[in-house]
Design an enzyme around this catalytic site. Structure first.
Site, PDB file in Angstrom:
ATOM      1  N   CYS A  82       0.883  -1.170   0.000  1.00 49.26           N
ATOM      2  CA  CYS A  82       0.000   0.000   0.000  1.00 49.26           C
ATOM      3  C   CYS A  82       0.918   1.217   0.000  1.00 49.26           C
ATOM      4  O   CYS A  82       1.636   1.465   0.980  1.00 49.26           O
ATOM      5  CB  CYS A  82      -0.914   0.004   1.223  1.00 49.26           C
ATOM      6  N   CYS A 214      -5.269   6.259  -3.417  1.00 49.61           N
ATOM      7  CA  CYS A 214      -4.669   4.925  -3.454  1.00 49.61           C
ATOM      8  C   CYS A 214      -3.362   5.029  -4.234  1.00 49.61           C
ATOM      9  O   CYS A 214      -3.373   5.267  -5.442  1.00 49.61           O
ATOM     10  CB  CYS A 214      -5.613   3.926  -4.115  1.00 49.61           C
TER      11      CYS A 214
END
Length: 276
Positions: A82, A214
């Site tokens: 991530c 994101c």
């Protein structure tokens, strides 16, 4: 610290928020089962602290590195990478030093301050960009054309205007679980625009909703732009802020993704929460 308490730090990168739990001072680490329980409880936005994900920091296997991370999505599922969480944890560690190196499932991630911004670099495996036509049925047929890429985690990158995210939630959840992506499925990233600045938003697996930003979604769009449109670097505008993606070839096998966001991270503040 009380027996049933846990110190943590909450950070936000471009609106993508995470809880950081530093286990390095502890003599004994939590089991994975216990970690998942903590993640689900802490990330709950009504009964917990609230976050898109939680990461545990452990002592690095290689002493030259700063730590090893164990990252979890809000639902307790583990994720390979991530990038916004990477920027957050680099910001956390920069309180102690100027450059950060940490171990992850996808490999070694490096980070540093770049002016007021946080820049991270990670290895991405060499791959072909695949164009897929994905069809779903829920009483009526839906289909979407997009590119399947892995920017640390899998993304299905679709060129589509997304003025109404609420109307896209249902089809996005169907695409995210589609059998073509195998388990545990894929994130779905929509992009729209032209030239070297585009808008994008990601429906994230494990969160099961659209997030404000994101990092791996931004890199996935960058990978498509480099392979299909021969444009690099690009700037990706997500709801929470801008992310600059620069793909540079560092070897014959592993290209390097350099990610820098113009959106500042939140101040690093430590808290203690009790859990039962």
């Amino acid at each position: 610290m009380k027996k049933n308490s846990l110190q943590f730090t909450k950070l936000s990168g471009a609106g993508n928020d995470f809880i950081v739990v530093d286990l390095r001072p502890l003599k004994k680490y939590f089991s994975q089962k216990k970690r998942k329980e903590i993640v689900r409880a802490a990330c709950d936005r009504h009964y917990g602290v609230g976050a898109d994900g939680l990461l545990f920091l452990e002592k690095a296997k290689n002493k030259k590195n700063d730590f090893r991370w164990d990252f979890y999505n809000r639902d307790g599922s583990r994720a390979e990478m991530c990038l916004n969480a990477s920027r957050c944890v680099v910001r956390y560690e920069l309180q102690k030093k100027k450059n950060v190196k940490f171990e992850s499932i996808v490999g070694l991630v490096t980070g540093r301050a770049s002016g007021k911004n946080i820049q991270v670099e990670l290895p991405i495996r060499k791959q072909k960009i695949k164009l897929l036509n994905v069809r779903t049925f829920d009483g009526k047929h839906h289909e979407a054309d997009g590119y399947a890429v892995n920017s640390g985690v899998p993304h299905f990158v679709v060129h589509k205007k997304f003025t109404n995210l609420e109307s896209l939630k249902h089809i996005s959840s169907q695409l995210r679980f589609h059998k073509i992506f195998n388990k545990p499925g894929s994130n779905v990233t929509y992009w729209d625009g032209k030239n070297s600045t585009v808008k994008a938003v990601t429906f994230e697996r494990g969160v099961e909703d659209f997030t404000l930003a994101c990092g791996t979604g931004a890199v996935a769009v960058g990978m498509v732009f480099e392979a299909v449109y021969e444009k690099n670097p690009i700037t990706v505008q997500m709801p929470g802020g801008k992310i600059k993606v620069d793909l540079k070839e560092r070897s014959a096998v592993v290209p390097q993704a350099k990610v820098k966001s113009s959106t500042p991270l939140s101040k690093v503040t430590a808290f203690t929460v009790e859990f039962f």
